[in-house]
Motif scaffolding. Sequence first.
Motif, PDB file in Angstrom:
ATOM      1  N   ASN A 255     -11.272 -22.843 -23.648  1.00 35.26           N
ATOM      2  CA  ASN A 255     -12.166 -23.271 -22.566  1.00 35.26           C
ATOM      3  C   ASN A 255     -11.849 -24.681 -22.101  1.00 35.26           C
ATOM      4  N   ASP A 256     -10.983 -25.377 -22.837  1.00 38.87           N
ATOM      5  CA  ASP A 256     -10.618 -26.755 -22.490  1.00 38.87           C
ATOM      6  C   ASP A 256      -9.361 -26.772 -21.626  1.00 38.87           C
ATOM      7  N   PRO A 257      -9.317 -27.657 -20.622  1.00 37.63           N
ATOM      8  CA  PRO A 257      -8.159 -27.721 -19.717  1.00 37.63           C
ATOM      9  C   PRO A 257      -6.837 -27.958 -20.439  1.00 37.63           C
ATOM     10  N   GLU A 258      -6.858 -28.747 -21.513  1.00 40.03           N
ATOM     11  CA  GLU A 258      -5.607 -29.058 -22.219  1.00 40.03           C
ATOM     12  C   GLU A 258      -4.975 -27.799 -22.818  1.00 40.03           C
ATOM     13  N   ILE A 259      -5.805 -26.915 -23.361  1.00 41.17           N
ATOM     14  CA  ILE A 259      -5.289 -25.670 -23.935  1.00 41.17           C
ATOM     15  C   ILE A 259      -4.822 -24.737 -22.827  1.00 41.17           C
ATOM     16  N   GLN A 260      -5.577 -24.678 -21.759  1.00 40.48           N
ATOM     17  CA  GLN A 260      -5.207 -23.814 -20.635  1.00 40.48           C
ATOM     18  C   GLN A 260      -3.859 -24.241 -20.054  1.00 40.48           C
ATOM     19  N   GLU A 261      -3.670 -25.549 -19.922  1.00 43.14           N
ATOM     20  CA  GLU A 261      -2.395 -26.056 -19.396  1.00 43.14           C
ATOM     21  C   GLU A 261      -1.251 -25.723 -20.347  1.00 43.14           C
ATOM     22  N   PHE A 262      -1.491 -25.856 -21.650  1.00 45.58           N
ATOM     23  CA  PHE A 262      -0.449 -25.560 -22.627  1.00 45.58           C
ATOM     24  C   PHE A 262      -0.034 -24.089 -22.552  1.00 45.58           C
ATOM     25  N   VAL A 263      -1.017 -23.193 -22.559  1.00 45.13           N
ATOM     26  CA  VAL A 263      -0.712 -21.762 -22.570  1.00 45.13           C
ATOM     27  C   VAL A 263      -0.090 -21.313 -21.257  1.00 45.13           C
ATOM     28  N   MET A 264      -0.636 -21.800 -20.147  1.00 46.93           N
ATOM     29  CA  MET A 264      -0.195 -21.321 -18.840  1.00 46.93           C
ATOM     30  C   MET A 264       1.054 -22.015 -18.316  1.00 46.93           C
ATOM     31  N   GLN A 265       1.622 -22.925 -19.117  1.00 51.37           N
ATOM     32  CA  GLN A 265       2.890 -23.530 -18.702  1.00 51.37           C
ATOM     33  C   GLN A 265       4.047 -22.537 -18.857  1.00 51.37           C
ATOM     34  N   TYR A 266       3.797 -21.482 -19.579  1.00 51.64           N
ATOM     35  CA  TYR A 266       4.848 -20.492 -19.838  1.00 51.64           C
ATOM     36  C   TYR A 266       4.770 -19.355 -18.825  1.00 51.64           C
TER      37      TYR A 266
END
Length: 293
Positions: free
Chosen positions: A206-217
């Motif tokens: 739910n945190d932007p940092e995790i979303q950015e990490f996962v969706m960078q791929y």
Amino acid sequence: MGLRFVILTGMSGAGKSTALKMMEDMGYFCVDNLPIALIEKFCELAEAENAELSKVAVGVDIRSGQSFGELESILAGMRSQGRKFEILYLDSDDAVLVKRYKETRRNHPLAVGERVDKGIAQERERLRFLKRQADFIIDTSQLLTRELKVELEKIFVQNQSYQSLFVTILSFGFKYGIPADSDLVFDVRFLPNPYYVETLRPKTGNDPEIQEFVMQYEEAHRFLDKLEDMVRFLIPNYITEGKNQLVVSIGCTGGKHRSVTLANGLYERLRQQHSYGLKIEHRDIGKDALRGK
């Protein structure tokens, strides 16, 4: 504008009393447990010009006893006379109904001196014709009270096109087991795990940092594209088949990072255009924190 006459029915313990109160709050004139023999007459009176009624909801269920068997022919007669009505049917899984009866310590109307599950089985058989004729079917097995209210408002206030299917997008962790009520299960452990990045470990999908990490791929985007396409293809086919509830489960190792991110992504895509019930749940998002890991 003509009269909107709703017959509210379904399984005992599925939430009919709660739904009737909600509809009363929505401006419906509500009557619960009206004798079966009076339904047609009541509809006729409600349609009269001097009745000043535009929205009526009548609760009908197995408590009517032997006269319940007359309902099918009464409804057929009303249709033949051109009377318009809608049937809202509330359903729930047998296991959930048994649990609700045990928690409230109430007796099932058909299980006097018998086990609750036997009463539920008898009731389901006797209500089969109503479910088959229903205009709207809402499965309350996994619904919170506020979520039921949202679904009723879609149908009876906002007058949205409504399909009798409720879709749950559920994230989970494989190490805690696959959700037992899953219809479709997807494993996203093929994606890099933020858990191994120390600064990201305490955060969730739910945190932007995790979303950015996962969706960078790129693989994450391709996965969502393919999953959305498949779910959108399946939903109308499930509706045609008569399915009332669909649970799409997305799992990673702990149910905290990757699965949460992708479940959120699928939910956002589906909610942009849908005529069915839709909600999201994150089953295991807080378990690592609770265990001090």
